[in-house]
Design an enzyme around this catalytic site. Structure first.
Site: not given
Length: 230
Positions: A16-17, A47, A123-124
């Site tokens: 994940d980023a 966030r 990642s998203n």
């Protein structure tokens, strides 16, 4: 520390980023002096809304790319904290495009590549966002692939997003060790079938969701040793 034989099928490490490789709070930290005492609260709300909007848009079937969601989440956070300064908004979004990576990240990625493992981001983040972050942190030479969910149009933890890694790398789920700092992402990846390392940087409690990590770490630093490649 688990037995390295637990991961003897692993051929690729996928990361994940945001929150795992890149410090999502470093954007606000750069402008803390302009925000003042509420800086941490602004960053936390930004966030939280960023994540909530990905889940809600997926459920509503009203997809928008992660850049748009990031901007909208920031607008909400700035509104809540009554910070209408347009220049602050612009500068925070610019800072988000070049987030600090965690200090151990370059060496860990390099060690994994040198040991013959493939490495990738899943990642998203939108492709442009990820390209900017990777370039800013100088990680490009340490990665075989940078994968954005935009190619399937649905955010993690939808199984279609995790399948992107298998399709790109030509591997099975049990040949991948997926790393995330986000408990919900850990649950989604484990349920999908990946080996999973939870990079629990801030000692968060486990989510009450299906899917358990294979290992919980405080940073990425032990990963090469965990795989017997340290």
């Amino acid at each position: 520390m688990p037995d390295p034989d637990q991961f003897n099928t692993v051929k690729a490490c996928v990361f994940d980023a945001y929150g795992t490789l890149f410090d999502v709070h470093s954007a606000v930290a750069r402008h803390r002096h302009r925000i003042g005492a509420e800086a941490d609260a602004v960053s936390a709300l930004w966030r939280r809304k960023q994540l909530e909007y990905t889940w809600l848009r997926s459920l509503m079937q009203r997809h928008a790319d992660f850049q748009t969601i990031t901007e909208q989440a920031l607008d909400h956070a700035l509104s809540v904290h009554q910070l209408p300064d347009a220049s602050l908004r612009r500068d925070l979004l610019s800072a988000y495009g070049s987030l600090d990576c965690y200090p151990e990240v370059p060496a860990v990625l390099a060690a994994l590549r040198e040991a013959g493992l493939r490495t990738a981001i899943l990642s998203n983040g939108s492709p442009d966002m990820l390209a900017a972050a990777v370039d800013s942190a100088g990680l490009g030479d340490h990665l075989d692939a940078v994968l954005s969910i935009e190619s399937v149009g649905v955010f993690k933890p939808d199984p279609r997003s995790y399948r992107l890694a298998l399709d790109r790398l030509g591997l099975s789920a049990r040949q991948v060790l997926f790393h995330s700092s986000n408990g919900w992402d850990v649950a989604g990846a484990a349920t999908f079938g990946f080996h999973v390392a939870w990079i629990n940087r801030f000692a968060a409690p486990r989510e009450c969701l299906p899917g358990e990590p294979d290992v919980e770490l405080q940073s990425l630093e032990p990963v090469p040793g965990l795989l017997g490649r340290g």
